[in-house]
Motif scaffolding. Structure first.
Motif, PDB file in Angstrom:
ATOM      1  N   UNK A 248      19.355   5.458  -2.053  1.00 34.04           N
ATOM      2  CA  UNK A 248      20.208   4.879  -0.754  1.00 34.04           C
ATOM      3  C   UNK A 248      19.395   4.259   0.286  1.00 34.04           C
ATOM      4  N   UNK A 249      18.086   4.618   0.658  1.00 35.91           N
ATOM      5  CA  UNK A 249      17.356   3.896   1.654  1.00 35.91           C
ATOM      6  C   UNK A 249      16.621   3.052   1.408  1.00 35.91           C
ATOM      7  N   UNK A 250      15.915   2.839   0.216  1.00 35.58           N
ATOM      8  CA  UNK A 250      15.103   1.709  -0.079  1.00 35.58           C
ATOM      9  C   UNK A 250      15.376   0.992  -1.170  1.00 35.58           C
ATOM     10  N   UNK A 251      14.417  -0.163  -1.742  1.00 31.50           N
ATOM     11  CA  UNK A 251      14.839  -0.852  -2.927  1.00 31.50           C
ATOM     12  C   UNK A 251      13.506  -0.896  -3.738  1.00 31.50           C
ATOM     13  N   UNK A 252      13.612  -1.543  -4.918  1.00 29.55           N
ATOM     14  CA  UNK A 252      12.617  -1.440  -5.976  1.00 29.55           C
ATOM     15  C   UNK A 252      11.413  -2.252  -5.134  1.00 29.55           C
ATOM     16  N   UNK A 253      12.175  -3.196  -4.437  1.00 29.42           N
ATOM     17  CA  UNK A 253      10.879  -4.404  -4.009  1.00 29.42           C
ATOM     18  C   UNK A 253       9.914  -3.633  -2.938  1.00 29.42           C
ATOM     19  N   UNK A 254      10.494  -2.952  -2.046  1.00 30.99           N
ATOM     20  CA  UNK A 254       9.912  -1.904  -1.156  1.00 30.99           C
ATOM     21  C   UNK A 254       9.023  -1.182  -1.846  1.00 30.99           C
ATOM     22  N   UNK A 255       9.490  -0.203  -2.834  1.00 33.14           N
ATOM     23  CA  UNK A 255       8.623   0.475  -3.648  1.00 33.14           C
ATOM     24  C   UNK A 255       7.222  -0.167  -4.373  1.00 33.14           C
ATOM     25  N   UNK A 256       7.850  -1.277  -4.889  1.00 25.82           N
ATOM     26  CA  UNK A 256       6.635  -1.960  -5.682  1.00 25.82           C
ATOM     27  C   UNK A 256       5.691  -2.712  -4.524  1.00 25.82           C
ATOM     28  N   UNK A 257       6.062  -3.244  -3.744  1.00 30.03           N
ATOM     29  CA  UNK A 257       5.054  -3.999  -2.659  1.00 30.03           C
ATOM     30  C   UNK A 257       4.043  -3.012  -2.143  1.00 30.03           C
ATOM     31  N   UNK A 258       4.525  -1.769  -1.799  1.00 28.97           N
ATOM     32  CA  UNK A 258       3.703  -0.911  -1.234  1.00 28.97           C
ATOM     33  C   UNK A 258       2.434  -0.483  -2.304  1.00 28.97           C
ATOM     34  N   UNK A 259       2.886  -0.379  -3.654  1.00 24.18           N
ATOM     35  CA  UNK A 259       2.035   0.120  -4.795  1.00 24.18           C
ATOM     36  C   UNK A 259       0.955  -1.203  -5.049  1.00 24.18           C
ATOM     37  N   UNK A 260       1.289  -2.320  -4.717  1.00 22.35           N
ATOM     38  CA  UNK A 260       0.677  -3.504  -5.350  1.00 22.35           C
ATOM     39  C   UNK A 260      -1.041  -3.547  -4.788  1.00 22.35           C
ATOM     40  N   UNK A 262      -3.218  -1.230  -4.552  1.00 20.17           N
ATOM     41  CA  UNK A 262      -3.927  -0.612  -5.625  1.00 20.17           C
ATOM     42  C   UNK A 262      -3.940  -1.191  -6.776  1.00 20.17           C
ATOM     43  N   UNK A 263      -2.895  -1.726  -7.482  1.00 22.42           N
ATOM     44  CA  UNK A 263      -2.612  -2.470  -8.686  1.00 22.42           C
ATOM     45  C   UNK A 263      -3.426  -3.748  -8.651  1.00 22.42           C
ATOM     46  N   UNK A 264      -3.433  -4.421  -7.695  1.00 24.35           N
ATOM     47  CA  UNK A 264      -4.224  -5.519  -7.619  1.00 24.35           C
ATOM     48  C   UNK A 264      -5.698  -5.304  -7.580  1.00 24.35           C
ATOM     49  N   UNK A 286       8.272  -9.002  -9.230  1.00 23.49           N
ATOM     50  CA  UNK A 286       8.026  -9.736  -7.972  1.00 23.49           C
ATOM     51  C   UNK A 286       6.742 -10.491  -7.929  1.00 23.49           C
ATOM     52  N   UNK A 287       6.782 -11.170  -9.086  1.00 22.38           N
ATOM     53  CA  UNK A 287       5.562 -12.131  -9.115  1.00 22.38           C
ATOM     54  C   UNK A 287       5.545 -13.463  -8.187  1.00 22.38           C
ATOM     55  N   UNK A 288       4.681 -13.877  -7.657  1.00 25.81           N
ATOM     56  CA  UNK A 288       4.746 -14.699  -6.622  1.00 25.81           C
ATOM     57  C   UNK A 288       4.682 -14.281  -5.284  1.00 25.81           C
ATOM     58  N   UNK A 289       4.954 -13.072  -5.094  1.00 26.26           N
ATOM     59  CA  UNK A 289       5.177 -12.555  -3.759  1.00 26.26           C
ATOM     60  C   UNK A 289       3.640 -11.924  -3.228  1.00 26.26           C
ATOM     61  N   UNK A 290       2.762 -12.008  -4.074  1.00 28.35           N
ATOM     62  CA  UNK A 290       1.434 -11.682  -3.727  1.00 28.35           C
ATOM     63  C   UNK A 290       0.415 -12.549  -4.517  1.00 28.35           C
ATOM     64  N   UNK A 291      -0.827 -12.127  -4.664  1.00 27.88           N
ATOM     65  CA  UNK A 291      -1.953 -12.716  -5.489  1.00 27.88           C
ATOM     66  C   UNK A 291      -1.991 -12.365  -6.848  1.00 27.88           C
ATOM     67  N   UNK A 292      -1.093 -11.698  -7.441  1.00 29.80           N
ATOM     68  CA  UNK A 292      -0.998 -11.297  -8.681  1.00 29.80           C
ATOM     69  C   UNK A 292      -1.459 -12.377  -9.686  1.00 29.80           C
ATOM     70  N   UNK A 293      -0.500 -13.273  -9.653  1.00 28.93           N
ATOM     71  CA  UNK A 293      -0.565 -14.532 -10.974  1.00 28.93           C
ATOM     72  C   UNK A 293      -2.026 -14.937 -10.630  1.00 28.93           C
ATOM     73  N   UNK A 294      -2.544 -15.416  -9.238  1.00 31.70           N
ATOM     74  CA  UNK A 294      -3.927 -15.965  -8.969  1.00 31.70           C
ATOM     75  C   UNK A 294      -5.031 -15.307  -9.669  1.00 31.70           C
ATOM     76  N   UNK A 295      -4.760 -13.805  -9.291  1.00 32.01           N
ATOM     77  CA  UNK A 295      -5.816 -12.840  -9.638  1.00 32.01           C
ATOM     78  C   UNK A 295      -5.889 -12.762 -11.119  1.00 32.01           C
ATOM     79  N   UNK A 296      -4.832 -13.037 -12.119  1.00 32.08           N
ATOM     80  CA  UNK A 296      -5.030 -12.714 -13.406  1.00 32.08           C
ATOM     81  C   UNK A 296      -5.542 -14.174 -14.071  1.00 32.08           C
TER      82      UNK A 296
END
Length: 311
Positions: A248-260, A262-264, A286-296
């Motif tokens: 109810x309070x959050x979204x998948x994007x909020x959860x994912x972006x907070x984890x990125x 470490x993942x990056x 949420x590809x394109x929202x950070x440096x994931x694509x460029x890092x790969x």
């Protein structure tokens, strides 16, 4: 378009020659998990999760916006993902009882049909003739055998000579010489004999909401050795549907972006090559929202190509 965007849009054509001549399964390739889940239709019926699907008719107006909030795994269109450098697309397809079209889905049906999405992709490929994409069709729902025949027939007719046959793992150079731009994986029994339909692509999925556990899982998978052919290291988190307050309070994007972050960090530590610890496709939400694509993509710029010690 910025210089960085332009280089990402054509990163394969700009690779060093030694990376052009190795098999695609040894390149580091950015991927999009649930690639079409930016187009979810809040007015469609709920397809998953099963525990919520049964409540759709009674509580749909309240339930569907929540499912959409957690089902939306991307916020860039397929063209924007391609421009950003994504070359692997996780595509999940469902039939609709009231429609003759096929749709993508993640929790809900998408507004965009499969034909519309693949037409947009084909148009982009026509403008970037040295870029090669891997399309992974899987997780089919509400589909009969006859519908699989219809869908695969459409895909083969749609991409025609751009389809790379599965006779052997190609290099970029081989794809360019033959005009191939699409590797088409179709995870359904009964299509194994089709020379244009590649088998299921193994996806390393941690099934965990903790990024530390995701990293631990991926490292353990690497220890087991490199799979044959294409394979995907999935950075996507799984959300525990039992935590209704979180829903109810959050979204998948909020959860994912907070984890990125470490993942990056994990992504930047990887390399690609022919040894047992190398990585092929790395996919996330949420590809394109950070440096994931460029890092790969940068993993393909190492000074040496790792070789098997027995070679």
């Amino acid at each position: 378009m910025t210089d960085e965007m332009a280089s990402s849009a054509d990163w394969m054509s700009n690779l060093n020659e030694k990376f052009i001549e190795i098999p695609l399964s040894q390149l580091a390739i950015p991927g999009s998990h649930n690639a079409m889940a930016y187009s979810l239709d809040v007015d469609s019926s709920v397809l998953e999760p099963k525990k919520l699907k049964s409540f759709d008719k009674m509580f749909g107006s309240f339930l569907r916006p929540i499912v959409k909030k957690w089902g939306t795994a991307q916020d860039k269109t397929i063209s924007e993902q391609l421009e950003a450098g994504v070359r692997y697309f996780d595509l999940r397809v469902a039939g609709k009882p009231e429609s003759s079209d096929f749709f993508f889905y993640h929790g809900l049906y998408t507004i965009m049909t499969v034909k519309e999405g693949m037409t947009e992709l084909a148009t982009w490929l026509g403008q970037h003739t040295k870029e090669v994409v891997i399309l992974s069709f899987s997780h089919f729902k509400e589909m009969l055998d006859s519908q699989h025949s219809e869908l695969t027939g459409f895909l083969k007719e749609h991409f025609k000579t751009k389809l790379c046959p599965k006779t052997q793992m190609p290099s970029l150079k081989a794809c360019w010489e033959n005009g191939y731009q699409v590797v088409l994986s179709y995870d359904q029994s009964g299509v194994n004999d089709d020379p244009l339909l590649w088998p299921r692509i193994q996806y390393w999925w941690a099934d965990n909401s903790d990024p530390k556990e995701v990293i631990s899982y991926l490292n353990n998978q690497k220890q087991k050795g490199r799979p044959e052919g294409f394979f995907v290291a999935g950075l996507n988190l799984t959300i525990d549907g039992n935590d209704m307050l979180l829903y109810l309070m959050k979204s998948l994007k909020e959860k994912t972006m907070s984890a990125y972050p470490l993942l990056l960090d994990w992504v930047k530590e990887q390399h690609r090559g022919s040894d047992g610890e190398s990585i092929n496709i790395i996919a996330g939400d949420f590809v394109g929202a950070n440096s994931l694509v460029q890092d790969v993509i940068r993993l393909n710029s190492a000074d040496i190509v790792h070789e098997n010690p027995t070679d």
